[in-house]
Design an enzyme around this catalytic site. Structure first.
Site, mmCIF file in Angstrom:
data_model
loop_
_atom_site.group_PDB
_atom_site.id
_atom_site.type_symbol
_atom_site.label_atom_id
_atom_site.label_comp_id
_atom_site.label_asym_id
_atom_site.label_seq_id
_atom_site.Cartn_x
_atom_site.Cartn_y
_atom_site.Cartn_z
ATOM 1 N N GLU A 10 1.345 -1.153 -0.159
ATOM 2 C CA GLU A 10 0.162 -0.081 -0.071
ATOM 3 C C GLU A 10 0.936 1.343 0.391
ATOM 4 O O GLU A 10 2.062 1.147 0.848
ATOM 5 C CB GLU A 10 -0.725 0.280 1.682
ATOM 6 C CG GLU A 10 -1.975 1.339 1.709
ATOM 7 C CD GLU A 10 -2.218 1.481 3.311
ATOM 8 O OE1 GLU A 10 -1.622 0.597 3.717
ATOM 9 O OE2 GLU A 10 -3.769 1.060 3.203
ATOM 10 N N ASN B 144 -6.876 6.386 -1.823
ATOM 11 C CA ASN B 144 -6.135 5.472 -1.667
ATOM 12 C C ASN B 144 -6.138 4.179 -2.430
ATOM 13 O O ASN B 144 -7.108 3.129 -1.984
ATOM 14 C CB ASN B 144 -6.171 4.608 0.074
ATOM 15 C CG ASN B 144 -4.996 3.568 -0.099
ATOM 16 O OD1 ASN B 144 -3.960 3.502 -0.112
ATOM 17 N ND2 ASN B 144 -4.611 3.831 2.310
ATOM 18 N N LYS C 274 -9.979 2.278 -1.195
ATOM 19 C CA LYS C 274 -9.971 1.302 -0.870
ATOM 20 C C LYS C 274 -10.787 1.455 0.177
ATOM 21 O O LYS C 274 -11.330 3.116 0.410
ATOM 22 C CB LYS C 274 -8.543 1.801 0.829
ATOM 23 C CG LYS C 274 -8.651 1.472 1.628
ATOM 24 C CD LYS C 274 -7.410 1.803 2.509
ATOM 25 C CE LYS C 274 -6.650 0.767 3.798
ATOM 26 N NZ LYS C 274 -5.324 1.627 4.694
ATOM 27 N N GLU D 161 -6.078 8.603 8.016
ATOM 28 C CA GLU D 161 -6.923 8.380 6.221
ATOM 29 C C GLU D 161 -7.935 8.918 6.596
ATOM 30 O O GLU D 161 -7.888 9.130 5.665
ATOM 31 C CB GLU D 161 -6.753 6.725 6.409
ATOM 32 C CG GLU D 161 -4.876 6.117 6.250
ATOM 33 C CD GLU D 161 -5.449 4.691 5.640
ATOM 34 O OE1 GLU D 161 -5.933 4.051 5.124
ATOM 35 O OE2 GLU D 161 -4.765 3.690 6.651
ATOM 36 N N CYS E 55 -4.446 -2.826 2.715
ATOM 37 C CA CYS E 55 -4.360 -2.704 3.928
ATOM 38 C C CYS E 55 -5.348 -3.271 5.512
ATOM 39 O O CYS E 55 -5.824 -4.297 5.381
ATOM 40 C CB CYS E 55 -3.851 -1.327 4.817
ATOM 41 S SG CYS E 55 -3.148 -1.613 6.551
ATOM 42 N N ASN F 133 0.457 -1.026 5.484
ATOM 43 C CA ASN F 133 1.190 -0.223 6.240
ATOM 44 C C ASN F 133 1.253 -0.626 7.254
ATOM 45 O O ASN F 133 -0.103 0.427 7.604
ATOM 46 C CB ASN F 133 1.455 0.819 6.439
ATOM 47 C CG ASN F 133 2.210 1.203 4.457
ATOM 48 O OD1 ASN F 133 3.605 1.653 4.596
ATOM 49 N ND2 ASN F 133 1.547 1.363 3.562
HETATM 50 N N1 CDT Z 1 -2.576 1.631 6.753
HETATM 51 C C1 CDT Z 1 -3.670 0.930 7.231
HETATM 52 O O1 CDT Z 1 -5.077 0.594 7.399
HETATM 53 N N2 CDT Z 1 -3.694 0.224 8.465
HETATM 54 C C2 CDT Z 1 -4.173 -0.268 9.036
HETATM 55 C C3 CDT Z 1 -4.000 -0.059 10.906
HETATM 56 C C4 CDT Z 1 -4.870 0.219 12.241
HETATM 57 S S1 CDT Z 1 -4.421 0.955 13.045
HETATM 58 C C5 CDT Z 1 -5.026 2.707 12.853
HETATM 59 C C6 CDT Z 1 -4.574 -1.294 9.466
HETATM 60 O O2 CDT Z 1 -5.455 -2.182 9.605
HETATM 61 O O3 CDT Z 1 -3.068 -2.438 9.779
#
Ligand code: CDT
Length: 316
Positions: A47, A110, A127, A146, A171, A196
């Site tokens: 991502e 995204n 996303k 985000e 993600c 990420n």
């Molecule tokens: N990039 C992304 O979606 N990261 C989220 C972090 C969660 S904590 C706010 C994830 O679900 O991995």
């Protein structure tokens, strides 16, 4: 004759704030060559692969925000990646921040694109599940904005490509069973998911020790419940002082991890995946036509949250 796809994980190590697009794209091209040498048909990048994970910073000015977004795909800086893919005859999945102007209005997503072996974009995914928050929350060690920088996408399409039915997600989507099921219902045989994921989750620090476990748990469950392959690819390691999980892996329809990265840096891992293996699950335990009971699932689409009254009592 089974239908095989050789899929490569293109895990990236950290990308710093000051790293230019060409610098990152050079790293990705090196991995693309390695994937091709290992006979891969497609390489999956993370991502927001082209930049650092910028939602960790609060920004207000449009020009400051815009620097992280691609107005064109391919554009001037991403062109070399597409040219190399065409030369090598290898496909790829690329996560990036997309800015689209529609009817004179700017929209930010995204996104991820699926690119075939002729370097043509054959699919785009935006996303759906955007985690985090939209306003500055100074109590956090770092931000996860985000919800501020992106609009949510509104569907989970699948594409007929690479000899099978392919899906994409990004993600946080991987934590939601709906993501896989909606694509599973469209016959998805392989789902690509770049991510990420910071080890530390400010609202729930109790989860920090489990962040890698929750990654594999989600990918494995999604694959098994829908009889499909799932490829999860991280941007890993310590990025701008924030630890992000690795754990990139390829999961079979059985739910088993068949290949995985062993570092938190740039790493290529390839697996030889039989798309017909999906049928062992799609025709038996998860034969949707035979066993699903959609009449009993109405809460899934009728409500967003729990169906409780405000005082916590059951609604009916
Ligand atoms: N990039 C992304 O979606 N990261 C989220 C972090 C969660 S904590 C706010 C994830 O679900 O991995």
């Amino acid at each position: 004759m089974s239908r095989y796809i050789n899929v490569a994980i293109g895990q990236l190590g950290p990308v710093n704030r000051e790293d230019s697009r060409p610098l990152v794209i050079n790293r990705m091209m090196k991995m693309m060559r390695e994937a091709k040498a290992l006979a891969a048909d497609i390489i999956i990048y993370p991502e927001l692969a082209l930049t650092t994970f910028f939602p960790r910073w609060y920004m207000e000015k449009e020009e400051e925000i815009d620097q992280w977004f691609e107005k064109d795909m391919p554009g001037k800086e991403t062109n070399p990646l597409f040219s190399l893919a065409k030369e090598l005859k290898i496909g790829f999945y690329l996560g990036y921040a997309e800015k689209e102007i529609k009817n004179g209005v700017a929209h930010y997503y995204n996104s991820a694109v699926l690119v075939d072996k002729n370097a043509d974009i054959i699919g785009k995914y935006r996303k759906v599940h955007l985690p985090g928050h939209s306003e500055h929350e100074p109590w956090r060690r770092f931000q996860h904005l985000e919800k501020r920088y992106f609009e949510p996408g509104d569907r989970f399409p699948v594409w007929s490509a690479f000899n099978g039915v392919m899906g994409m997600a990004l993600c946080n989507d991987r934590r939601w069973p709906e993501t896989y099921r909606v694509m599973g219902l469209q016959g998805a045989e392989m789902i690509f998911i770049g991510y990420n994921t910071p080890v530390h989750n400010a609202p729930a620090p109790q989860h920090d020790d489990l962040s890698l476990f929750h990654n594999t748990l989600s990918l494995q469950a999604g694959a098994y419940h829908n009889g499909c392959w799932v490829v999860g690819v991280a941007k890993a390691g310590c990025e701008e002082g924030i630890e992000q999980i690795g754990g990139s892996c390829i999961v079979a329809p059985s739910g088993e991890v068949v290949a995985a990265c062993i570092t938190k840096g740039d790493e290529v891992v390839v697996a030889h995946c039989d798309l017909d293996f999906c049928q062992i699950y799609k025709r038996t335990t998860f034969n949707f036509d035979l066993h699903r009971q959609p009449h009993a699932y109405k809460e899934i689409t009728q409500y967003k949250g729990e169906t409780l009254n405000a005082d916590g009592s059951l609604r009916s």
